[in-house]
Design an enzyme around this catalytic site. Sequence first.
Site, mmCIF file in Angstrom:
data_model
loop_
_atom_site.group_PDB
_atom_site.id
_atom_site.type_symbol
_atom_site.label_atom_id
_atom_site.label_comp_id
_atom_site.label_asym_id
_atom_site.label_seq_id
_atom_site.Cartn_x
_atom_site.Cartn_y
_atom_site.Cartn_z
ATOM 1 N N ASP A 138 0.782 -1.130 0.109
ATOM 2 C CA ASP A 138 -0.118 0.044 -0.055
ATOM 3 C C ASP A 138 0.919 1.229 0.014
ATOM 4 O O ASP A 138 2.032 1.053 0.459
ATOM 5 C CB ASP A 138 -0.847 -0.068 1.313
ATOM 6 C CG ASP A 138 -1.674 1.223 1.510
ATOM 7 O OD1 ASP A 138 -2.219 1.682 0.533
ATOM 8 O OD2 ASP A 138 -1.465 1.813 2.569
ATOM 9 N N ASP B 21 -0.315 5.133 0.899
ATOM 10 C CA ASP B 21 -0.579 6.132 1.942
ATOM 11 C C ASP B 21 -0.837 5.449 3.057
ATOM 12 O O ASP B 21 -1.365 4.496 3.533
ATOM 13 C CB ASP B 21 -1.863 6.778 1.426
ATOM 14 C CG ASP B 21 -1.782 7.482 0.163
ATOM 15 O OD1 ASP B 21 -0.867 8.338 -0.136
ATOM 16 O OD2 ASP B 21 -2.660 7.141 -0.789
HETATM 17 C C1 XBP Z 1 -5.617 5.912 0.085
HETATM 18 C C2 XBP Z 1 -6.698 6.988 0.038
HETATM 19 C C3 XBP Z 1 -6.726 7.759 -1.147
HETATM 20 C C4 XBP Z 1 -5.971 8.958 -0.819
HETATM 21 C C5 XBP Z 1 -6.218 10.199 -1.802
HETATM 22 O O1 XBP Z 1 -5.939 4.685 1.040
HETATM 23 O O2 XBP Z 1 -7.846 6.586 0.500
HETATM 24 O O3 XBP Z 1 -7.946 8.137 -1.353
HETATM 25 O O4 XBP Z 1 -6.132 9.577 0.575
HETATM 26 O O5 XBP Z 1 -5.819 9.636 -2.929
HETATM 27 P P1 XBP Z 1 -5.059 3.540 0.926
HETATM 28 P P2 XBP Z 1 -6.746 10.305 -4.339
HETATM 29 O O6 XBP Z 1 -3.679 3.850 1.533
HETATM 30 O O7 XBP Z 1 -5.820 2.592 1.545
HETATM 31 O O8 XBP Z 1 -4.784 3.000 -0.667
HETATM 32 O O9 XBP Z 1 -7.086 11.781 -4.013
HETATM 33 O O10 XBP Z 1 -5.767 10.523 -5.362
HETATM 34 O O11 XBP Z 1 -7.723 9.251 -4.565
HETATM 35 MG MG MG Z 2 -2.949 3.128 3.597
#
Ligand code: XBP
Ligand code: MG
Length: 259
Positions: A10, A12
């Site tokens: 993952d 973020d």
């Molecule tokens: C990441 C997210 C994304 C980011 C924003 O979740 O939820 O929506 O917050 O990205 P994870 P975008 O780590 O579970 O993948 O604005 O580009 O959608």
């Molecule tokens: Mg995440």
Amino acid sequence: MAELEALVFDVDGTLADTERDGHRVAFNRAFKDAGLDWEWDVPLYGRLLSVTGGKERIRYYLDEFNRGFARPAALDEFIAGLHRAKTAHYMALMAEGAIPLRRGVRRLLEQARDAGIRLAIATTTTPENVSALIGSTLPAGGMDWFEVVGAGDIVPKKKPASDIYDWVLQKMGLSPAQVVAFEDSGHGVTSAAGAGIDCIVVTTNEYTEDQDFSSASVVLDSLGDPQRAATVRAGLPPSQGFVDIDYLRALLDTASAPA
Ligand code: XBP
Ligand code: MG
């Protein structure tokens, strides 16, 4: 018994702690540019994170937290425009080097490459955001370290659905038993577990640390490194204090051992 073939990360919260000081800030800048008085403060953003995907998150905000907003007739395009602006702000923040990789990430990526373990990404964020983070934190060509990048709208359903992990497995021609996933959130764990993949959780910040990680194999506060051991909240402790390839192989052996 399945051999470890690949690590799927993952982005973020897992590769880097990007939500509070990266995505949140970029959303707010995009709102300001558009002349909106919306301000997603730190606690509100934590609540909004219950919905993955930036466009989906803006819609959720309007549905649940700003019902009085006079919606434009073409709401989808309005949201998409805001989101494009947000992506540009996010990329600019990353280019400034706003967010470093988390403890142990670079070490584990390099060790995996040396050991011939394949690398991939499974994230709900926009692909350009992944390149921006990797471009600002790994050496030139860092994106090439990842054989497959599953990101954003490439699958119809974002996490917690398993689609993005299913897609990555299919692209790599691997079975779930050959892979370990790394996540920081309850939604991420549900997604990886839904695809049948063993998942290690690295808890991040106030946004995710109290979520339900019961489907994860291991819960740690970071991948750890030789200078600072990881704290183990659940599952097999890494004998050296940090997650490395030997540990991941041992984890898969434990997972596939008959009960
Ligand atoms: C990441 C997210 C994304 C980011 C924003 O979740 O939820 O929506 O917050 O990205 P994870 P975008 O780590 O579970 O993948 O604005 O580009 O959608
Ligand atoms: Mg995440």
